[in-house]
Design an enzyme around this catalytic site. Structure first.
Site, PDB file in Angstrom:
ATOM      1  N   GLY A 167      34.139  12.140 -99.407  1.00 36.11           N
ATOM      2  CA  GLY A 167      35.660  12.062 -99.832  1.00 36.11           C
ATOM      3  C   GLY A 167      36.233  10.668-100.541  1.00 36.11           C
ATOM      4  CB  ILE A 168      39.483   9.186-101.825  1.00 44.33           C
ATOM      5  CG1 ILE A 168      39.197  10.016-103.192  1.00 44.33           C
ATOM      6  CG2 ILE A 168      39.649   7.736-102.294  1.00 44.33           C
ATOM      7  CD1 ILE A 168      39.973   9.975-104.051  1.00 44.33           C
ATOM      8  CG  HIS A 169      35.390   7.032 -97.138  1.00 46.86           C
ATOM      9  ND1 HIS A 169      34.711   5.659 -96.733  1.00 46.86           N
ATOM     10  CD2 HIS A 169      34.366   7.670 -97.905  1.00 46.86           C
ATOM     11  CE1 HIS A 169      33.451   5.647 -97.449  1.00 46.86           C
ATOM     12  NE2 HIS A 169      33.293   6.894 -98.028  1.00 46.86           N
ATOM     13  CB  ALA A 170      37.772   2.600 -95.740  1.00 45.34           C
ATOM     14  CB  ALA A 197      40.677   4.444-100.794  1.00 42.28           C
TER      15      ALA A 197
END
Lengths: 602, 89
Positions: free
Chosen positions: B13-16, B19
């Site tokens: 997913g859009i983790h650190a 992002a």
């Protein structure tokens, strides 16, 4: 990696050992003391200053992150370094930086408190996330938070402050000012995320004799205050949550080392003299003022190599004559007329780029460095000589020229020195008229023509690190060939023997300031070859002196003769090791992680 | 103004790191760029905003762009989310 999963398992991280010793105790991540943060009001007139303080702290944290990112990238690749870019983005985010600044102006409370409030609001939201991986992002925020709070508190607090008791101090980096103010009895060791062997903090840690490991990478974020750790300043190993057997083994090793250094310290004030009365000049290699006192306390009779480069590397501008003079005076005065050898600036490769507009070179080690810069940038060389000469009246100063590869270079330097002396005489500025000048013998061409060079000199000093690399054509930072870098190669030993012989034949004394002088395995052979002076790293002073005091000169001569009869480095090392094991068994600590004979970067 | 729906296909997913990648791409453009999930819309140039969306694997996000370089911005974002899938290994 989650903080929880690391909570009880033994975990090892490899860094760079910069100061010997073993520290065992609870971890104290500097900046973990942020629970101390309390709100307090800021006077209306001080609000903008408070905003400025936060802005500065964030900028400092960002440049720290940039440096960690660069170092991590070099070591582990681009991907591992990306997380630090994310941390920088977080610090720049309007929702963080902007919000904190706005709240300082509105609420008139201190920067620490409001920054904490802003970040913790997000931290809480993160901790409620359903996705486990997303939830773990809270650790990124904690890391960012600590970094900024540490910066905010940095001016007022040093990392040792607030230590609840003896602990191993962890930090991103250690500023010299912080290192020096630590309560020595509470700081068991230093561990840092950044740094190299030659960073100022590393050198200070060595002179304070605090076991230290630097360049561990991002460790602070895994550490809960109080986590039991072992910090091994011999091998560079950091062990979190050590298993009982690991702990036991390290405790044993530590007590062996302590007993040994205690024993060696007893000969601190005794002369470095062989049993049959030959005096050896034993001095120290230093770079900073802070190193002088500890070296003298450990029995150095002076400084055999004062590296002056740091003055040139500190800033973007060249140091002025006055700045150099002030620093030189400070160091000479601390020596109380014990001799000191100034090596004139030895810059090359990337280090020289800033000041000397050196272009990218295909082979910097074979390029524009050391004395080779002096003819084109004579004014810089002259300025340093003026500063050294003016300072020379306050003690016993000698000058050493680096990277000499021909007689012509030596004559050029002497010519410049004479002209600077003439200038000072004309201006009636006093200096030591008899100031001795020596050549550093670190290029094979200089070693094989040491007789010719010695005629132009008052002394010679052998720099082994470069001599070995040039003689064997081995770059020891290149892992494909580094095993070929052998100090005890017959070719290297012959060059050392010849240099000493030629120097003596021309009536000048010969010293050694390279790493080999600090190697206990080499001591007897070097004495036997007639070396007059050993300039060693400060940590090696006591052990080298112990060896000198336990041998006879003629026994060393015999050993040297035998060493020079061997045809391979292996044969030489095997022989030297067997002699060492027989004669100095008590100096060897049996632990595979801790060879007694350590190599040091020079 | 343009808008496009994306499904987040990369595993984490859009983790650190993703992002960060998205923010870096977004800030290259002059246009205002927003990203929303489940009706929450945030500034795609703010990493905190993007992280707060908790856009895990399989979630659906809408990118809304408004400005002179909106088409090239959308192209760059498509490239990152769909084609490169945040360079996940």
């Amino acid at each position: 990696m989650h903080a929880e999963s690391a909570a009880s398992q033994e975990m090892r991280i490899k860094g760079l050992a910069v100061s010997q010793g073993i520290a065992i105790g609870p971890a104290f991540p500097f900046g973990s003391g942020i629970q101390d943060v309390r709100p307090h009001e800021v006077a209306a007139a001080e609000v903008e200053a408070e905003v400025q303080r936060l802005t500065q702290a964030i900028e400092n944290a960002k440049s720290e992150l940039t440096r960690i990112g660069e170092e991590t990238q070099e070591r582990l690749g681009e991907r591992s370094a990306e997380i630090f870019e994310v941390h920088i983005l977080i610090l720049d985010d309007p929702e963080i930086r902007g919000a904190a600044i706005r709240r300082i102006r509105e609420e008139r409370l201190n920067a620490e408190w409001l920054f904490l409030q802003v970040v913790e609001k997000y931290e809480q939201s993160f901790s409620h996330f359903k996705d486990e991986y997303m939830r773990a992002r809270a650790t990124d925020l904690q890391d960012v938070k600590r970094r900024v709070i540490r910066q905010l508190q940095g001016a007022a607090k040093s990392p040792g402050d607030g230590l609840p008791g003896p602990a191993v101090v962890f930090a991103a980096d250690l500023m010299p000012s912080e290192t020096i103010h630590l309560r020595r009895d509470y700081v068991l060791g230093f561990a840092t995320e950044l740094g190299s062997r030659t960073s100022h903090a590393a050198i200070l840690a060595r002179s304070l004799k605090v076991p230290s490991v630097v360049g561990l990478g991002p460790v602070c974020q895994y550490l809960v205050p109080g986590t039991p750790v072992i910090l091994d300043g011999y091998s560079g190993q950091l062990i979190l949550n050590p298993a009982p057997e690991t702990l036991e083994r390290y405790e044993k090793t530590r007590s062996l080392y302590e007993a040994l250094s205690h024993k060696l310290a007893r000969s601190r004030t005794l002369p470095a003299r062989t049993k049959d009365g030959k005096d050896i000049e034993l001095s120290a290699n230093i770079e900073f003022f802070e190193e002088v006192q500890p070296a003298i306390a450990d029995g150095a009779i002076g400084v055999g190599l004062y590296r002056t480069e740091y003055l040139f590397l500190m800033r973007d501008e060249l140091p002025t004559e006055e700045e150099q003079y002030a620093e030189y005076v400070r160091i000479i005065d601390a020596l109380h007329r014990q001799p000191i050898i100034f090596r004139t600036f030895d810059l090359g490769g990337d280090k020289a780029q800033r000041h000397f507009h050196v272009h990218q070179e295909a082979n910097p080690f074979l390029g524009y460095r050391g004395v080779r810069l002096y003819s084109e940038r004579e004014e810089v060389f002259r300025m340093q000589l003026r500063a050294i000469l003016r300072a020379s009246v306050r003690g016993r100063v000698r000058i050493l020229i680096p990277m000499i590869s021909s007689v012509a270079e030596m004559r050029f330097c002497r010519g410049v020195l004479e002209s600077v002396k003439e200038e000072l005489r004309a201006a009636a500025i006093p200096f030591d008229e008899e100031i001795p000048v020596g050549a550093m013998i670190e290029v094979p061409s200089a070693a094989v023509s040491a007789d010719l060079i010695a005629r132009e000199c008052d002394f010679l000093s052998i720099g082994t690190n470069d001599l070995i690399q040039y003689t064997l054509a081995v770059d020891r930072s290149n892992r494909y060939v580094d095993q070929m870098y052998r100090a005890f190669s017959p070719s290297v030993l012959r060059l050392i023997r010849d240099t000493i012989h030629h120097g003596h034949a021309q009536g000048v004394w010969v010293g050694m300031c390279g790493e080999m002088a600090s190697d206990p395995l080499a001591t007897m052979a070097l004495i036997g070859m007639g070396l007059d002076e050993f300039s060693v790293s400060p940590v090696s002073l006591l052990v080298i002196k112990d060896i000198i005091r336990r041998v006879h000169f003629d026994e060393c001569e015999n050993l040297a003769e035998r060493v020079l009869s061997y045809s391979t480095a292996d044969e030489v090392e095997n022989y030297l090791s067997s002699v060492f094991r027989r004669k100095f068994r008590d100096l060897i600590i049996h632990d595979p992680n801790h060879p007694l004979v350590r190599r040091e970067q020079n | 103004m343009i808008e496009k729906k994306f499904r987040i296909k990369n595993k984490l997913g859009i983790h650190a790191r993703p992002a960060g990648q998205l923010v870096k791409v977004a800030t290259r453009f002059k246009s205002a760029i927003y990203i929303s999930r489940n009706g929450n819309e945030v500034n795609a140039k703010s990493i905190m905003g993007v992280l707060m969306l908790e856009a895990g694997h399989g979630s659906e996000v809408i990118i809304r762009i408004n400005g002179e370089d909106e088409f090239s911005a959308l192209e760059a974002i498509e490239e990152l989310i769909d084609k490169r899938q945040f360079d996940e290994e």
